[in-house]
Design a protein around this motif. Structure first.
Motif, short mmCIF file in Angstrom:
data_model
loop_
_atom_site.label_atom_id
_atom_site.label_comp_id
_atom_site.label_asym_id
_atom_site.label_seq_id
_atom_site.Cartn_x
_atom_site.Cartn_y
_atom_site.Cartn_z
N GLU A 36 -25.27 22.09 -111.37
CA GLU A 36 -24.04 22.81 -111.08
C GLU A 36 -23.63 23.70 -112.25
OE1 GLU A 36 -22.56 22.73 -108.09
OE2 GLU A 36 -24.40 21.65 -107.69
N LEU A 37 -23.81 23.19 -113.48
CA LEU A 37 -23.48 24.01 -114.66
C LEU A 37 -24.31 25.28 -114.67
CD1 LEU A 37 -23.14 21.64 -117.73
CD2 LEU A 37 -21.39 22.99 -116.64
N THR A 73 -20.66 28.77 -101.86
CA THR A 73 -20.79 28.10 -100.56
C THR A 73 -22.08 27.29 -100.50
OG1 THR A 73 -19.83 30.12 -99.71
CG2 THR A 73 -20.53 28.50 -98.11
N VAL A 74 -23.19 27.94 -100.90
CA VAL A 74 -24.48 27.25 -100.83
C VAL A 74 -24.49 26.07 -101.80
CG1 VAL A 74 -26.94 27.52 -101.24
CG2 VAL A 74 -25.70 29.27 -100.03
N ALA A 75 -23.85 26.22 -102.98
CA ALA A 75 -23.82 25.13 -103.94
C ALA A 75 -23.04 23.94 -103.39
CB ALA A 75 -23.20 25.60 -105.24
N ALA A 76 -21.95 24.21 -102.66
CA ALA A 76 -21.18 23.11 -102.09
C ALA A 76 -22.00 22.36 -101.05
CB ALA A 76 -19.89 23.65 -101.47
N VAL A 81 -25.57 17.54 -99.54
CA VAL A 81 -26.87 17.01 -99.13
C VAL A 81 -27.50 16.21 -100.27
CG1 VAL A 81 -29.17 17.63 -98.36
CG2 VAL A 81 -27.22 18.85 -97.47
N GLY A 82 -27.41 16.75 -101.49
CA GLY A 82 -28.04 16.07 -102.63
C GLY A 82 -27.44 14.69 -102.86
N LEU A 83 -26.10 14.59 -102.78
CA LEU A 83 -25.48 13.29 -103.01
C LEU A 83 -25.82 12.31 -101.89
CD1 LEU A 83 -22.09 14.29 -104.57
CD2 LEU A 83 -23.97 13.16 -105.66
N ALA A 84 -25.96 12.81 -100.65
CA ALA A 84 -26.38 11.92 -99.56
C ALA A 84 -27.79 11.40 -99.83
CB ALA A 84 -26.32 12.66 -98.23
N ILE A 85 -28.67 12.28 -100.35
CA ILE A 85 -30.03 11.83 -100.68
C ILE A 85 -29.98 10.78 -101.79
CG2 ILE A 85 -32.22 12.57 -101.68
CD1 ILE A 85 -31.90 15.18 -100.20
N LEU B 58 -10.66 25.43 -106.30
CA LEU B 58 -10.55 24.70 -105.03
C LEU B 58 -11.84 23.99 -104.69
CD1 LEU B 58 -8.64 27.05 -102.56
CD2 LEU B 58 -7.89 24.91 -103.53
N VAL B 59 -12.97 24.73 -104.76
CA VAL B 59 -14.23 24.17 -104.27
C VAL B 59 -14.81 23.21 -105.31
CG1 VAL B 59 -16.57 24.71 -103.60
CG2 VAL B 59 -14.71 26.11 -102.78
N TYR B 60 -14.88 23.63 -106.59
CA TYR B 60 -15.55 22.78 -107.57
C TYR B 60 -14.63 21.66 -108.07
CZ TYR B 60 -19.87 25.25 -107.86
OH TYR B 60 -21.08 25.78 -107.56
N ALA B 61 -13.51 22.04 -108.68
CA ALA B 61 -12.63 21.00 -109.23
C ALA B 61 -12.03 20.16 -108.12
CB ALA B 61 -11.53 21.65 -110.06
N GLY B 62 -11.85 20.76 -106.91
CA GLY B 62 -11.29 19.99 -105.82
C GLY B 62 -12.35 19.21 -105.07
#
Lengths: 106, 167
Positions: A36-37, A73-76, A81-85, B58-62
């Motif tokens: 993510e970083l 959006t794609v990162a979210a 999916v990654g955490l479910a895996i 919103l998306v990351y920190a939330g």
């Protein structure tokens, strides 16, 4: 005076921190946070270039910001999916340590 | 934004970013990541990207960080016990990361535009939510719908993956 190079330097350092996290840490959740970083470091340089390329009408170049929107959006979706895996992996192997998961290792 | 505020928030982003990979407990890493993202959203604010700055928080920190903390607590991960560090792998990884940074630094140094300040905008308060939205729905309509399908697939995939027994 803050220049474009300063923002690119911060972005490069943030990417390096994320990359070092992927290379050095052995906990799969920390590796995921480091990914993510790295994504966010790329976002920072995109937004810096967007602000640098001021259009003739005196506004930033918004195409880069649309690109950042897609990346977020794609990162979210990727995090979900990654955490479910990772949860499925933890159920099967009772570990989040990458050195314990060596079935596919050559 | 005055230069000292830029450097303050840049140091906050980088310092807590380093905290993510230094912390031994996963909870500490996740909280450092939240603070790093808040610093980053302030940097977006300084680049007049208000919309991106808000959705970053919103998306990351939330959303994303709540998900991370939820999974860490669900799996009940403790601070990892010290294992024997593989010195060769550690030194190799650090060297590759350092080489990457040296390369990025040299490319920024060779880029002439990197030494220029940002050109002024017509006015400081841009209507950037409207502009990004217009661009998104006019020029990037097809990618936007494809991303919608991607999010749907991700949602279904997560439900399938979290089922107790996979068929």
């Amino acid at each position: 005076m803050v220049t474009l190079g300063d923002y690119l330097l911060v972005s490069g350092l943030l990417f390096t921190i994320g990359f070092a996290g992927v290379m050095l840490r052995r906990n799969i959740i920390i590796i995921f946070m480091s990914l993510e970083l790295m994504l966010n470091a790329a976002n920072l340089s995109l937004v810096a270039f967007s602000r640098f390329r001021v259009q003739p009408d005196g506004l930033p170049n918004y195409h880069a910001q649309v690109f950042v929107f897609f990346i977020i959006t794609v990162a979210a979706a990727e995090v979900a999916v990654g955490l479910a895996i990772i949860v499925a992996l933890y159920r099967a192997r009772r570990t989040t340590h990458v050195e314990d998961i060596a079935t596919l290792k050559f | 934004m005055p230069p000292f505020l830029f450097w303050f928030f840049a140091l906050m982003t980088l310092g807590f970013g380093a905290g993510v990979i230094i912390n031994r407990s996963p909870i500490g890493s996740a909280l450092s990541l939240v603070l790093s993202f808040i610093g980053l959203s302030t940097l977006f604010l300084s680049l007049n990207a208000y919309f991106i700055s808000v959705i970053q928080v919103l998306v990351y920190a939330g959303a994303v960080m709540v998900l991370f903390l939820f999974i860490i607590m669900l799996l009940d991960l403790r601070a990892e016990e010290r294992r024997k560090i593989n010195v060769v792998a550690f030194a190799g990884g650090a060297a590759v990361a350092l080489a990457l940074f040296v390369q990025v630094y040299r490319i920024i140094g060779a880029l002439g535009a990197a030494r220029q300040a940002f050109p002024p905008l017509r006015s400081g308060n841009t209507d950037d939510v409207r502009r990004v939205g217009l661009l998104l729905f006019a020029n990037y309509n097809l990618p936007f719908q494809i991303v919608g399908v991607l999010v749907l697939v991700a949602t279904i995939g997560v439900i399938v993956l979290s089922k107790r027994e996979l068929r």
